[in-house]
Design an enzyme around this catalytic site. Structure first.
Site, PDB file in Angstrom:
ATOM      1  N   HIS A  81       0.829  -1.218   0.000  1.00 24.34           N
ATOM      2  CA  HIS A  81       0.000   0.000   0.000  1.00 24.34           C
ATOM      3  C   HIS A  81       0.859   1.262   0.000  1.00 24.34           C
ATOM      4  O   HIS A  81       0.478   2.274   0.572  1.00 24.34           O
ATOM      5  CB  HIS A  81      -0.905   0.036   1.238  1.00 24.34           C
ATOM      6  CG  HIS A  81      -1.853  -1.113   1.353  1.00 24.34           C
ATOM      7  ND1 HIS A  81      -2.396  -1.517   2.561  1.00 24.34           N
ATOM      8  CD2 HIS A  81      -2.364  -1.931   0.415  1.00 24.34           C
ATOM      9  CE1 HIS A  81      -3.199  -2.557   2.360  1.00 24.34           C
ATOM     10  NE2 HIS A  81      -3.186  -2.829   1.063  1.00 24.34           N
ATOM     11  N   HIS A  92      -7.057  -0.049   2.934  1.00 27.11           N
ATOM     12  CA  HIS A  92      -6.400  -0.581   1.753  1.00 27.11           C
ATOM     13  C   HIS A  92      -6.461   0.479   0.657  1.00 27.11           C
ATOM     14  O   HIS A  92      -7.256   1.415   0.716  1.00 27.11           O
ATOM     15  CB  HIS A  92      -7.076  -1.874   1.315  1.00 27.11           C
ATOM     16  CG  HIS A  92      -6.906  -2.989   2.306  1.00 27.11           C
ATOM     17  ND1 HIS A  92      -6.532  -4.257   1.946  1.00 27.11           N
ATOM     18  CD2 HIS A  92      -7.053  -3.007   3.655  1.00 27.11           C
ATOM     19  CE1 HIS A  92      -6.455  -5.014   3.030  1.00 27.11           C
ATOM     20  NE2 HIS A  92      -6.771  -4.275   4.076  1.00 27.11           N
TER      21      HIS A  92
END
Length: 613
Positions: A550, A593
């Protein structure tokens, strides 16, 4: 599937050239080509995998990672504060980018996470505006709540109100895995027994609590919905939407006009060549959507970046921009794994390691049943204070230390500003911690997955790290990947937070009703009963933590004097027609996310270019 060929690229000029046919890049290209008068070329290093079962079939999480036909297979430098561990940073090398290889989890940041971008000097980049673009990317189909209630799960009225009809009409399908998992319901009940409520608005800016996890799954086909089959495939017949695969961008072709750098094309290599380079000509703009890892590499190879970095590798400086490759931020994860008792009624992904079982479940997939239709059901997003009695002490100590170091001018003004916002979010109980219940062996240690065993993992993630990393080229050779140094655990608070999140994951495994599903010899496989004290657990984290895929920040959207690379219109400072549209622009990380944000950036970038944002 019509795609442009190399000969057509080098013999034409295009209005817009987008480097990277990934999550944000394809969203941007699809929106720009809605205007039939606009020509767009997308240069993508990977290949199409539209009908590849390893991409499409959910339940095969991680099978594409580390395979060069899908993944850039990047590696970090040895991490000094993680016992010199080298971390693998997987990123999608395919049409669709990382949306083709991620674990399909779809969640959004907290309102406060996005509003922080505006506080840092980016007017117009706030939750109310940006969420409209995240929404525009998706169609959300709510879960079948009756299945959850029939299995003993509780569903608050506020969640029921949010789960009535499909929401939106965007191309990315967001839904819930159709196979209900009994252990997922038990995880939900366990969290509620530990005092964690259901999240009031998981996709509406307030994910604080237990989330019945949505995913990028088409509810009709039970297959992955991603940028390639949502933005590219339905629009590929447009004569103005041109995609060249196997094309690795190397550097930007530039000239200088009236003191500004003007990009006239992109130099690239192609899979059909033998080391030759080619040029794609662009008459209006070039947009970098190569991702947080590759965008700074292409900028630096083009002479745009910190002069000290460029001089070391012999690249002439065309535009001094010190923020390129800096301010790199990531999430970090370490998992707790339990072994399930024999006889408990739980299907896990472990069984897919058995070839016969995998064959049987592939047959069931055609009927919308079996493990290949299961997914990640339950997630927790919470502030540290909800998980640990040590939270106030940890946060207060970090504030004292950071403020003292700011007074000693240890940090730049822009980093000090970011740290103050991060501390405020921790103190204001914005969710910065995450735990996902995952029915499979997913952890470190010496006990590998065995097909006849079944496991349940608590994926424990710290999502607001204070450590800042760098991504820079180490050579002028474009075939060599950049040097990635995330500086994991450079700030002590990162290690302390992750340690407390892992402790809460252990606590979940020892709390009813979840604990009733776990074997007692041992209850916990990793970290294991021999890892108990602060010192033991800290050392375990240094050896066994991993990254979450991420990463943000390497071309941050900030004022130039604060180390910014792009302005609020995503234009690279000092250039006339170069923009960046990918996760590298995010100046301060968020607690979710990342694919929702990547799609939102692509959608918003299109409106910015059209003059509509």
């Amino acid at each position: 599937m019509p795609r442009i060929e190399l000969k057509d690229v080098i013999s034409h000029s295009f209005d817009y050239t987008i480097i990277g046919g990934g999550t944000a890049g394809l969203a941007l290209a699809a929106r720009l080509t809605e205007d039939a008068e606009v020509s767009v070329l997308v240069l993508e290093a990977g290949e199409e995998n539209l009908n590849d079962p390893l991409v499409l079939n959910i339940g095969q999480y991680g099978r594409t990672l580390g395979r060069k036909e899908y993944d850039w297979c990047s590696m970090t430098t040895p991490q000094v504060n993680a016992n010199d561990v080298v971390f693998r940073w997987s990123r999608g090398r395919a049409v669709g980018g990382s949306s083709a290889i991620n674990f399909t989890a779809f969640n959004k940041p907290s309102r406060e996470d996005v509003d922080a971008w505006e506080k840092l000097g980016n007017e117009g980049w706030n939750w109310d505006k940006f969420d409209k673009y995240m929404q525009r990317a998706t169609t959300y189909t709510p879960p079948n709540l009756s299945e959850i209630e029939n299995m003993g799960g509780s569903v608050p009225d506020i969640v029921k109100e949010l789960c009535r009809e499909p929401v939106g009409n965007g191309p990315i399908q967001v839904s819930h895995p159709p196979l209900p998992t009994d252990i997922g319901v038990k995880a939900q009940q366990t969290l509620q027994n530990l005092g964690i409520p259901m999240a009031p608005a998981p996709l509406g800016g307030d994910p604080n609590g237990v989330v019945i996890g949505p995913a990028t799954i088409n509810p009709k086909t039970i297959l992955r919905s991603f940028a390639a089959n949502a933005y590219w495939e339905p629009n590929s017949a447009r004569p103005n939407f041109n995609l060249l695969t196997g094309a690795v961008a190397q550097r930007l072709v530039t000239t200088e006009i009236d003191g500004e750098l003007v990009v006239t094309g992109v130099e690239f290599s192609h899979k059909t060549g033998s080391g030759e380079t080619y040029t794609a000509k662009s008459s209006k703009e070039v947009i970098l959507s190569a991702g947080t890892l590759m965008t700074p590499q292409i900028l630096e190879l083009s002479g745009i970046g910190n002069p000290n970095v460029l001089h070391k590798v012999g690249i002439p400086v065309k535009l001094a921009l010190e923020g390129v490759g800096e301010n790199v931020q990531d999430h970090i994860i370490c998992n707790v794994v339990f072994k399930l008792k024999d006889g408990v009624p739980v299907e896990t992904f472990d069984t897919l390691h058995n070839p016969e079982a995998a064959k049987r479940y592939k047959a069931l997939l055609t009927k919308g049943d079996g493990s290949y239709t299961a997914g990640i059901k339950i997630s927790l997003f919470a502030p540290l204070s909800s998980l640990s009695d040590e939270a106030d002490k940890i946060i207060s100590s970090a504030r004292t230390q950071i403020e003292a170091e700011i007074a000693l001018a240890k940090y730049s003004r822009e980093l000090a500003e970011q740290y103050m916002i991060q501390l405020e979010k921790l103190e204001n109980k914005v969710p910065t911690c995450e735990i996902i219940g995952f029915p499979v062996f997913f952890g470190g240690g010496d006990d590998p997955p065995v097909a006849v065993r079944r496991h349940y993992s608590m994926l424990c993630s710290a999502n607001s790290l204070f450590s800042r990393g760098t991504i820079h080229i180490a050579t002028s050779d474009p075939q060599v990947q950049p040097t990635i140094d995330p500086h994991y655990f450079e700030q002590e608070i990162d290690l302390q937070m992750l340690r407390e999140i892992v402790r809460f994951g252990r606590k979940m495994g020892n709390t009813a009703p979840l604990k009733n599903y776990f074997d007692e010899t041992p209850v916990e496989i990793t970290p294991g009963s021999d890892v108990f004290t602060d010192e033991e657990l800290t050392n375990y984290l240094r050896n066994n933590a991993s990254e979450c895929f991420h990463t943000t920040g390497s071309a941050s959207m900030l004022p130039r004097e604060k180390g910014g690379v792009v302005n609020t219109n995503l234009k690279v400072y000092g250039t006339k027609n170069l923009r960046v549209a990918d996760l590298s622009i995010v100046p301060l990380h968020f607690g979710s996310h990342s694919q929702s944000v990547a799609y939102g950036i692509g959608e918003m970038a299109a409106d910015i270019i059209k003059g509509l944002a």
